[in-house]
Design a protein around this motif. Structure first.
Motif, PDB file in Angstrom:
ATOM      1  N   TYR A  15       1.004  -1.430  -0.144  1.00 35.16           N
ATOM      2  CA  TYR A  15       0.024  -0.127  -0.091  1.00 35.16           C
ATOM      3  C   TYR A  15       0.772   1.161   0.056  1.00 35.16           C
ATOM      4  CZ  TYR A  15      -4.591  -1.680  -0.336  1.00 35.16           C
ATOM      5  OH  TYR A  15      -5.706  -2.466  -0.976  1.00 35.16           O
ATOM      6  N   LEU A  51       3.320   1.602  -1.984  1.00 33.21           N
ATOM      7  CA  LEU A  51       3.828   1.825  -3.403  1.00 33.21           C
ATOM      8  C   LEU A  51       2.388   2.206  -3.897  1.00 33.21           C
ATOM      9  CD1 LEU A  51       5.685  -1.435  -3.944  1.00 33.21           C
ATOM     10  CD2 LEU A  51       6.738   0.874  -3.914  1.00 33.21           C
ATOM     11  N   VAL A  52       1.215   1.773  -3.482  1.00 31.53           N
ATOM     12  CA  VAL A  52      -0.097   2.179  -4.145  1.00 31.53           C
ATOM     13  C   VAL A  52      -0.345   3.564  -4.073  1.00 31.53           C
ATOM     14  CG1 VAL A  52      -2.628   1.682  -4.171  1.00 31.53           C
ATOM     15  CG2 VAL A  52      -0.998  -0.103  -4.321  1.00 31.53           C
ATOM     16  N   TRP A  53      -0.076   4.044  -2.647  1.00 38.85           N
ATOM     17  CA  TRP A  53      -0.245   5.340  -2.523  1.00 38.85           C
ATOM     18  C   TRP A  53       0.684   6.249  -2.845  1.00 38.85           C
ATOM     19  CZ3 TRP A  53      -4.950   4.956  -1.607  1.00 38.85           C
ATOM     20  CH2 TRP A  53      -5.702   4.087  -0.472  1.00 38.85           C
ATOM     21  N   VAL A  54       1.962   6.096  -2.960  1.00 41.21           N
ATOM     22  CA  VAL A  54       2.658   6.971  -3.885  1.00 41.21           C
ATOM     23  C   VAL A  54       2.522   7.050  -5.247  1.00 41.21           C
ATOM     24  CG1 VAL A  54       5.389   6.932  -4.442  1.00 41.21           C
ATOM     25  CG2 VAL A  54       4.924   6.335  -2.129  1.00 41.21           C
ATOM     26  N   SER A  55       2.289   5.825  -5.896  1.00 43.04           N
ATOM     27  CA  SER A  55       1.895   5.840  -7.442  1.00 43.04           C
ATOM     28  C   SER A  55       0.743   6.755  -7.452  1.00 43.04           C
ATOM     29  CB  SER A  55       1.474   4.501  -7.748  1.00 43.04           C
ATOM     30  OG  SER A  55       2.657   3.898  -7.408  1.00 43.04           O
ATOM     31  N   LEU A  56      -0.514   6.752  -6.640  1.00 44.69           N
ATOM     32  CA  LEU A  56      -1.668   7.323  -6.781  1.00 44.69           C
ATOM     33  C   LEU A  56      -1.282   8.881  -6.641  1.00 44.69           C
ATOM     34  CD1 LEU A  56      -4.307   5.224  -5.317  1.00 44.69           C
ATOM     35  CD2 LEU A  56      -3.964   5.816  -7.796  1.00 44.69           C
ATOM     36  N   SER A  86       1.664  10.373  -6.966  1.00 42.39           N
ATOM     37  CA  SER A  86       2.292  11.187  -8.203  1.00 42.39           C
ATOM     38  C   SER A  86       1.654  11.301  -9.227  1.00 42.39           C
ATOM     39  CB  SER A  86       3.657  10.236  -8.566  1.00 42.39           C
ATOM     40  OG  SER A  86       3.584   9.100  -7.543  1.00 42.39           O
ATOM     41  N   PHE A  87       0.595  10.314  -9.333  1.00 45.69           N
ATOM     42  CA  PHE A  87      -0.354  10.211 -10.624  1.00 45.69           C
ATOM     43  C   PHE A  87      -1.053  11.615 -10.489  1.00 45.69           C
ATOM     44  CE2 PHE A  87      -4.682   9.401 -12.131  1.00 45.69           C
ATOM     45  CZ  PHE A  87      -4.449   9.510 -13.623  1.00 45.69           C
ATOM     46  N   PRO A 106      11.649  11.539  -5.876  1.00 46.94           N
ATOM     47  CA  PRO A 106      11.417   9.898  -6.666  1.00 46.94           C
ATOM     48  C   PRO A 106      12.838   9.365  -5.967  1.00 46.94           C
ATOM     49  CG  PRO A 106      11.177  11.591  -8.196  1.00 46.94           C
ATOM     50  CD  PRO A 106      11.609  12.435  -7.006  1.00 46.94           C
ATOM     51  N   VAL A 122      12.281   5.662  -4.025  1.00 46.73           N
ATOM     52  CA  VAL A 122      12.508   4.515  -4.688  1.00 46.73           C
ATOM     53  C   VAL A 122      13.487   3.798  -3.793  1.00 46.73           C
ATOM     54  CG1 VAL A 122      13.841   3.469  -6.550  1.00 46.73           C
ATOM     55  CG2 VAL A 122      12.030   5.154  -7.047  1.00 46.73           C
TER      56      VAL A 122
END
Ligand code: CUA
Length: 339
Positions: free
Chosen positions: A27, A29-34, A36-37, A78, A82
Motif C-alpha cells: 500500500y 507503493l500504491v499510495w505513492v503511485s496514486l 504522483s499520478f 523520487p 525508490v
C-alpha cells in the motif's frame, strides 16, 4: 510496521505473520503511485489551461530554459521514495529466507508439472502441504528440471525454485484452513476437480505446457491434527492407492492423461492395459504387467513406433525407491479400471 488493512480490496485475506509488512509495503507503493499520478495530472491540467495560447496572434515563445529548484526537487523526491521501497523490499525479502531455529523442516521438489512435498520426518511424498497453525515452517526447495516458483499469496511468500540451487523460504501461518473431507474421509473436490479448503499454492514461473496445472493446497491445521500426520494417510483400497501413485508419488499425471485418449507428453493411461502395437524395431508389444513395469524402470527399452520423441523419451526412469514393484502393481490395477 503497523499492519494496514486492505482499503482497496487488492489482496487475499492475510494468513501469515508476513502479511503486515508485505501489505504495508504494497500500500505504500500504491499510495505513492496514486499521489504522483495526481500531482503530475494536476500540473498537466493546470499548465494546459493557464499557459495555453490565448489569442491567435500570441507569439509561441517561452524564455524559460530551466528551473534548478524544480529539477532538484523532482529528482530528489523520487530517488528517496525508490530507495525507501528498495530497502523495505530487500529487508522483507531477506527476512523470508532466514527461518527461526525452531522452524519445522520441509523438503519441496518441483518438477514439470507437479509439486512434491516431504513433511518433517516423513519420506512419503505428498501432493499438498500440511502446516500447523502459529508454528514457523521452513521449505528447502529444489527443482528437477527448469525454473519454477513457489507462490502462496495468502502467506505472502514467493520464491523461485532454481535447478542446481537450494532455495529457502519460510512462513508462519496465523489462520486455520483445514481441508474439507468428503463422506469417505478423502479430500473433497468440486465439479471442476478443485480440492476444497486450504490456501492456494501456485507455480509462478512459466515452466512449459502444463504450468497452469502446477498447483497445490496449503492446509493449516491445529497441532493435534498435524500430529496425526494427515499427509501419510494412504487409501485402504488398492485401486485408490494406484490412483495416488499416478497423481502424487509417481507423478505420472504430469505427462499422462487418464480421462481421455490424447497424448499429453506420453500416451494416455486410458485403455492402456493390454494395448497392442508395434515397436520402432518392427516387433510388436502387448501392454501387460511386465511391459508397463519395464517402461517405468527403463523408458527407452521399448520405444513405440511413431513416438514423437524419437529414440530418447523425456520420461524419467523411476527406480524401485521412486515406485516399488508392489506400488506399480497397484498402479496397474487402477489402470485396468480406466476405460
Ligand atoms: Cu512450474 Cu510453472
Amino acid at each position: 510496521m503497523i499492519a494496514i488493512q486492505d482499503p482497496l480490496g487488492q489482496l487475499p485475506p492475510p494468513a501469515s505473520t508476513f502479511a503486515g509488512d508485505v501489505d504495508s509495503l504494497f500500500y505504500f507503493l500504491v499510495w505513492v503511485s496514486l499521489a504522483s499520478f495526481g500531482v503530475i495530472l494536476a500540473a498537466l491540467v493546470y499548465s494546459s489551461v493557464v499557459h495555453r495560447r490565448k489569442t491567435p496572434d500570441q507569439a509561441p515563445v517561452s524564455n524559460v530554459t530551466h528551473n534548478t529548484t524544480l529539477e532538484v526537487v523532482w529528482t530528489l523526491i523520487p530517488t528517496v521514495v525508490v530507495m525507501l521501497a528498495f530497502a523495505w523490499g530487500l529487508k522483507g525479502n531477506l527476512a523470508q529466507q532466514v527461518a527461526p531455529a525452531d522452524a519445522l523442516q520441509y523438503r519441496v521438489e518441483a518438477e514439470k508439472w507437479s509439486w512434491r512435498f516431504f513433511h518433517p520426518g516423513s519420506t512419503e511424498v505428498s501432493q499438498h502441504l500440511y502446516v500447523p497453525v502459529n508454528k514457523p515452517v521452513k521449505m528447502t526447495m529444489t527443482s528437477a528440471d527448469v525454473l519454477h516458483s513457489f507462490f502462496v499469496p495468502a502467506m505472502r511468500v514467493k520464491r523461485d525454485v532454481v535447478p542446481g540451487v537450494r532455495q529457502i523460504v519460510w512462513f508462519q501461518a496465523t489462520e486455520l484452513n483445514p481441508p474439507v473431507l468428503d463422506a469417505n474421509g478423502e479430500l473433497a473436490v468440486d465439479e471442476f476437480g478443485n480440492v476444497q479448503g486450504g490456501y492456494d499454492l501456485f507455480c509462478a514461473e512459466y515452466c512449459g505446457d502444463q504450468h497452469s496445472t502446477m498447483r497445490a493446497k496449503v492446509f493449516v491445521v491445529t497441532q493435534e491434527e498435524f500430529d496425526a500426520k494427515p499427509w501419510d494417510k494412504l487409501p485402504d483400497d488398492p485401486i485408490a492407492r494406484g490412483e495416488y501413485y499416478y497423481r502424487v508419488k509417481g507423478g505420472c499425471s504430469a505427462c499422462h492423461y487418464s480421462d481421455r485418449d490424447d497424448i499429453l507428453v506420453g500416451p494416455s493411461f486410458r485403455g492402456l492395459w493390454m494395448r497392442e502395437g508395434r515397436l520402432k524395431d518392427g516387433s510388436s508389444y502387448v501392454a501387460d504387467e511386465a511391459y508397463i513395469l519395464e517402461s517405468i524402470r527403463q523408458p527407452n527399452a521399448k520405444v513405440v513406433a511413431g513416438d514423437r520423441w524419437g529414440d530418447v523419451s523425456p520420461m524419467p526412469a523411476k527406480s524401485e525407491q521412486d515406485l516399488s514393484a508392489q506400488e506399480v502393481g497397484e498402479l496397474i490395477e487402477w489402470i485396468k479400471t480406466l476405460k
